[in-house]
Write an enzyme that holds these catalytic residues in place. Structure first.
Site, PDB file in Angstrom:
ATOM      1  N   ASN A 136      10.223   4.699   2.921  1.00 58.12           N
ATOM      2  CA  ASN A 136      10.147   4.153   4.272  1.00 58.12           C
ATOM      3  C   ASN A 136      11.419   3.368   4.575  1.00 58.12           C
ATOM      4  O   ASN A 136      12.165   2.966   3.680  1.00 58.12           O
ATOM      5  CB  ASN A 136       8.957   3.199   4.375  1.00 58.12           C
ATOM      6  CG  ASN A 136       7.646   3.887   4.120  1.00 58.12           C
ATOM      7  OD1 ASN A 136       7.248   4.785   4.832  1.00 58.12           O
ATOM      8  ND2 ASN A 136       6.947   3.457   3.070  1.00 58.12           N
TER       9      ASN A 136
ATOM     10  N   ARG B 187       0.831  -1.205   0.000  1.00 59.01           N
ATOM     11  CA  ARG B 187       0.000   0.000   0.000  1.00 59.01           C
ATOM     12  C   ARG B 187       0.867   1.258   0.000  1.00 59.01           C
ATOM     13  O   ARG B 187       0.964   1.977  -0.986  1.00 59.01           O
ATOM     14  CB  ARG B 187      -0.932  -0.008   1.216  1.00 59.01           C
ATOM     15  CG  ARG B 187      -2.112   0.990   1.118  1.00 59.01           C
ATOM     16  CD  ARG B 187      -1.758   2.438   1.315  1.00 59.01           C
ATOM     17  NE  ARG B 187      -1.155   2.726   2.617  1.00 59.01           N
ATOM     18  CZ  ARG B 187      -0.694   3.922   2.962  1.00 59.01           C
ATOM     19  NH1 ARG B 187      -0.745   4.945   2.112  1.00 59.01           N
ATOM     20  NH2 ARG B 187      -0.132   4.098   4.148  1.00 59.01           N
TER      21      ARG B 187
ATOM     22  N   HIS C 213       6.175   4.494  12.582  1.00 58.79           N
ATOM     23  CA  HIS C 213       6.364   4.407  11.135  1.00 58.79           C
ATOM     24  C   HIS C 213       7.455   5.407  10.746  1.00 58.79           C
ATOM     25  O   HIS C 213       7.218   6.613  10.739  1.00 58.79           O
ATOM     26  CB  HIS C 213       5.037   4.742  10.441  1.00 58.79           C
ATOM     27  CG  HIS C 213       5.090   4.776   8.951  1.00 58.79           C
ATOM     28  ND1 HIS C 213       4.424   3.867   8.168  1.00 58.79           N
ATOM     29  CD2 HIS C 213       5.715   5.613   8.084  1.00 58.79           C
ATOM     30  CE1 HIS C 213       4.637   4.146   6.886  1.00 58.79           C
ATOM     31  NE2 HIS C 213       5.420   5.213   6.820  1.00 58.79           N
TER      32      HIS C 213
ATOM     33  N   CYS D 242       5.686  10.034   0.470  1.00 59.94           N
ATOM     34  CA  CYS D 242       4.394  10.679   0.707  1.00 59.94           C
ATOM     35  C   CYS D 242       4.151  11.676  -0.411  1.00 59.94           C
ATOM     36  O   CYS D 242       4.960  12.583  -0.604  1.00 59.94           O
ATOM     37  CB  CYS D 242       4.371  11.398   2.062  1.00 59.94           C
ATOM     38  SG  CYS D 242       2.805  12.267   2.377  1.00 59.94           S
TER      39      CYS D 242
END
Length: 301
Positions: free
Chosen positions: A246, A13, A204, A237
């Site tokens: 990430n 995702r 996160h 993002c």
């Protein structure tokens, strides 16, 4: 240090959402490959409007075709009640919703203020609970905002107080821009736990400034045992200029296993999934472990 750390794989995702759209077949292949690594949690899809995030336009098809591995908990991200209804109809029992600690970022992300989003989230939590699903609230820009700069940990703590009062089952803190440092991690967790010591917490981290593993280690020392990570370091993002990927799942697993901390994940299988991710997106991913190759990996991997 804990004996076990739970990693939620967010590549299908959060990772693919920030790449050029890939076919549903490719998404299913990656999701299935990750499900077979031993990971216990996977963020599979998000149910958003295709005009907002075209990369997730085929979420229903991908989820219907994916193989559900025994023992793996799958979750979906939703932006609003319509997305929550789609997730519930698809059979998800773990649903995430996001709000930004930064008002500016929240407006760029969902076109409303942070306070307006919190009002919506209260109703969304009630909707999910009525259907027997859990609600996780992710607080984006918890450590800093690309538009507003530093974010006061006290503001984040007040958001947590609000969502806990509204019934959130757990909270997560997103380092949306990679501004987190060990100091910021310590200050945020201290502020949140002063008022909400019992709420389950997940972190996160992005690796924009190369501090993700240091931040993770600091959180471990403070008792956090749940983290997001993305295969190969996929992600970013779309509403945070300059935010790179990430933290790579294989980098996290490599470090934790060398520390004697179990994740349940087979690193060899995970590296194969990372190679598949590179193939599907058509570019080299930033994972250091993937680049190092088997000769320089630790024997215990």
């Amino acid at each position: 240090m804990p004996a076990f750390v739970s990693i939620r794989e967010v590549g299908p995702r959060d990772g693919l959402q920030n790449e050029d759209p890939v076919p549903a077949d490719a998404k299913v292949r990656l999701l299935d490959a990750l499900s077979a690594t031993g990971v216990r949690r996977v963020e599979a899809v998000s149910f958003v409007h295709p005009k907002a995030i075209p990369q997730m336009a085929d979420a229903d098809e991908v989820w219907q075709r994916a193989t559900r591995a025994p023992g793996v908990r799958y979750s979906a991200l939703v932006p609003n009640s319509r997305g929550a209804q789609r997730a519930l109809a698809a059979g998800f029992t773990e649903v995430e919703v996001v709000v930004s600690a930064s008002d500016t970022h929240n407006r760029r992300n969902v076109n409303r203020s942070t306070e307006e989003s919190l009002d919506d989230i209260a109703g969304l939590i009630a909707l999910l609970h009525a259907a027997g699903a859990s609600a996780e609230v992710i607080v984006a820009t918890s450590f800093g905002c690309p538009y507003e700069g530093d974010v006061d940990p006290g503001r984040v703590a007040r958001i947590v107080d609000r969502v806990v009062a509204d019934g959130a089952d757990r909270v997560a803190f997103g380092d949306t821009t990679g501004m987190a440092t060990p100091r910021r991690v310590r200050e945020l967790l201290t502020a949140v736990r002063a008022a909400q010591p019992d709420i389950p917490v997940l972190l996160h981290f992005h690796n924009t400034r190369g501090t993700a593993l240091a931040n993770l280690l600091t959180a471990l020392e403070l008792g956090v045992t749940e983290f997001d990570a993305s295969v190969g370091g996929l992600g970013g993002c779309p509403y945070a200029p300059g935010a790179s990927g990430n933290v790579a799942t294989e980098e996290v697993v490599h470090m934790l296993h060398d520390m004697g901390i179990d994740t349940g994940i087979d690193l060899t299988a995970l590296l194969e999934a990372a190679r598949l991710a590179e193939e599907l997106v058509g570019r080299q991913l930033p994972s250091g472990v993937l680049r190092a190759g088997p000769r320089t990996r630790l024997a215990r991997d």
